[in-house]
Design an enzyme around this catalytic site. Structure first.
Site, PDB file in Angstrom:
ATOM      1  CB  THR A 322     -37.712 106.996  11.497  1.00 22.25           C
ATOM      2  OG1 THR A 322     -39.057 106.464  12.013  1.00 22.25           O
ATOM      3  CG2 THR A 322     -36.742 105.899  11.268  1.00 22.25           C
ATOM      4  CG  HIS A 493     -35.107 109.772  16.505  1.00 25.80           C
ATOM      5  ND1 HIS A 493     -33.733 109.612  16.486  1.00 25.80           N
ATOM      6  CD2 HIS A 493     -35.160 110.222  15.047  1.00 25.80           C
ATOM      7  CE1 HIS A 493     -33.056 110.155  15.249  1.00 25.80           C
ATOM      8  NE2 HIS A 493     -34.262 110.711  14.455  1.00 25.80           N
TER       9      HIS A 493
END
Length: 626
Positions: A322, A493
């Site tokens: 995240t 990410h």
């Protein structure tokens, strides 16, 4: 006797009801995600309905414990309102299960894993859910919710006809027997089924695993059971029970290379120690989208060109999945622990140092610009607490600009970013966080498909974002501040790509990291660093190059340009963690206590697992003290 027969029938029918509901949900999931099953055989899919039975019975038992009380009460007392309460309870449970599953069907296309505690972070900001989801996702959520509730309602009417459980006459002693020993006994049986039997270790998620294909296993695993386990872990403030408990001497032995390696070296790549720092944080840019990093056809030709003129790190891993975890790792050199997002805990993250705080004594100011809403994941609070002078998001963009559902387009972000940098005095840290490569991928021209096949929406957004990045870099070359600037280009990410879609694969978390710009020495241009590291290592790498005495401000961050640095990366996965070194990689699942992926040789695995455990234990102990 009829009353006992009907009681047993109710007990069994409740389990049958839930098993039919769960299997119907699997069929809907399989239809909706049929392209993801293209590599799986029909036999693989059929086996799901057999391997899933134990977990289905376990979850069905949990859900049946309350309804059995009311239907048994109706059998004994023959009061209509008790049967109505029974139905209301069962429908309420059905609605909750259907909501979990309808949400999972929609989220799976983006997340590639089952619905987890991650949803609670998003539900903290309900508008994020609706803005991230396109209109079709909202439609499908409602459609599947209605369909599953309707199916469950029909099955309930078929199985639980009132006349089937009506006993005209029953003696008082029978009622007493039913309510004193039998009802507790039936509930006790449910809880035995819920734990999978009387064996010492209760049933767990791995009871439904049977395939080497993660999507097949995901279909097999009962969705509300998985979600419930995730929720329990999400609510836990202490995950220490999952970690090791080594003595200090053993930790020092296992991590001796990390704790004692020589920190000083003369491998400097910067022209001077006070360059402007421009961070470009790329939403979801996994390494496999780059031909330079993967060797396969990619969507980032412009980034690949830039990488030949800078310092490219080829084995960098995101610490989590995240954005808020990625940001805190990049700027505070802080790795991630399973199920913990430190930016969501201001009382802890405020005790960490960040890059701008280390550079403030040199006169650096810091700004952060995002094209969406920074309240997601508490990102705004994190940068505010760490002293960024300028933190701006979509609310600061001109209202006349066109906007996607989730954020403004990358091309406009970079234009505004450039204007803001031009107004800053040097030296500075300026950061832009892109958004066009985030679902729902409604960038300009998204209807034109340059990439076909798997993950085409994401890949087409990457092609667009790659050109926007290139245009921004070109525009900076006309600015006075450019000649003393280091660009730090890194992803927040990873993401599923046409080549890697399994979120239990460490490759899923490998991301690009590029140092680029005139602040680099000529001898550093074109340099390729293959050392294994993570986002958390960016902080110490930069601070050493800038000759900033950080003391123990970044204890978990490694200097990737140090010839002596130990090579490893810790990253979290869905409900677990991963460990990567030059010798291999593994991912481990917390729930069923098993390796999901492993490429280490057997003799090496034992040692590396202990090193990983020791590192997480140290990290968690410090986290607890923050």
């Amino acid at each position: 006797m009829k009353i006992f027969k009907k009681t047993g029938l109710a007990f069994i029918f409740l389990l049958i009801f839930w098993i039919l509901v769960f299997d119907f949900q699997r069929i809907l999931f399989s239809i909706h995600n049929l392209p993801k099953l293209s590599d799986s055989s029909f036999w693989d899919w059929i086996q799901v309905f057999f391997h899933s039975i134990r977990l289905d019975i376990a979850m069905g038992s949990y859900l049946s414990a309350v309804p059995i009380i009311f239907i048994l009460s109706y059998i004994v007392f023959k009061k209509k309102f008790l049967f109505i309460i029974f139905k209301v309870v069962l429908i309420t449970e059905l609605l909750l299960v259907a909501m979990i599953h309808a949400g999972e069907i929609n989220a799976y296309g983006e997340w590639n894993h089952k619905l987890t505690s991650r949803v609670f972070m998003h539900l903290g900001n309900p508008d994020e859910v609706f803005r991230t989801a396109d209109y079709s996702m909202t439609f499908w959520f409602i459609f599947y919710l209605i369909l599953e509730v309707a199916f469950g309602w029909k099955i309930m009417k078929w199985l639980f006809k009132k006349d089937r459980f009506t006993v005209l006459k029953s003696q008082l002693w029978v009622k007493i027997v039913l309510f004193i020993p039998v009802l507790p006994l039936l509930i006790g049986f449910y809880f035995i089924f819920a734990r999978g039997g009387l064996q010492q270790i209760p049933i767990n998620i791995d009871a439904a695993y049977f395939s080497k294909k993660y999507i097949v296993n995901d279909i097999s695993v009962n969705s509300p059971y998985f979600f419930g386990k995730s929720y329990l872990l999400f609510k836990r403030s202490n995950i220490g029970e999952f970690l090791s408990n080594y003595e200090e001497e053993e930790i020092e032995e296992l991590l001796s290379d990390f704790l004692t390696y020589e920190k000083k070296h003369d491998n400097y790549i910067l022209e001077n120690t006070s360059p402007n720092l421009v961070f470009v944080i790329l939403e979801s840019w996994t390494s496999t989208i780059s031909n330079r990093l993967s060797g396969k056809p990619g969507g980032t030709p412009e980034f690949d060109k830039l990488s030949k003129e800078g310092v490219l790190f080829t084995n960098i891993y995101s610490t989590g999945s995240t954005s808020e975890i990625g940001n805190s790792s990049i700027f505070s050199g802080y790795p991630a622990l399973p199920e913990i997002s430190i930016s969501m805990q201001p009382f802890k993250h405020r005790k960490l140092k960040s890059l701008n705080q280390s550079l403030k004594p040199r006169g650096y100011t810091a700004g952060y610009l995002f094209s969406g809403d920074l309240k997601y994941g508490n990102i705004d609070s994190y940068f505010t607490d760490h002293g960024f002078e300028r933190i701006q998001d979509e609310s600061d963009f001109p209202k006349n600009l066109q906007k996607g559902k989730l954020n403004y387009y990358d091309e406009d972000l970079f234009q505004i970013f450039l204007e803001k940098i031009n107004r800053q005095e040097q030296p500075f840290i300026e950061c832009a966080f892109t958004g066009s490569t985030h679902s729902p991928y409604d960038f300009p021209g998204h209807e034109k498909s340059n990439w076909k096949g798997e993950e085409k929406s994401f890949m087409n957004s990457v092609i667009y974002a790659d050109q926007c990045l290139s245009d921004f870099i070109e525009s900076t070359k006309k600015q006075d501040w450019h000649k003393n600037t280091l660009f730090v280009i890194v992803a927040d990410h990873g993401h599923a790509s046409p080549y890697v879609s399994n979120p239990n694969d460490s490759e899923f978390y490998r991301i690009p990291l590029l140092l680029y710009g005139p602040a680099l020495k000529d001898s550093a241009r074109g340099m390729v660093i293959d050392k294994v590291g993570s986002q958390a290592d960016i902080a110490q790498t930069l601070m050493y190059q800038m000759k900033v005495d950080t003391g123990n401000d970044y204890p978990w961050s490694k200097d990737l340009l140090n010839p002596n640095v130990p090579e490893f990366a810790l990253h979290t996965t869905t409900r677990g963690f991963g460990w990567v070194t030059p010798k291999g990689q593994f991912t481990f699942h917390l729930d069923y206590q098993r390796y999901v992926e492993n490429t280490f040789d057997p003799d090496v695995l034992s040692v590396e697992r202990k090193r990983c455990n020791a590192f997480m234990q140290l990290l968690y102990e410090q986290y607890e003290e923050l």
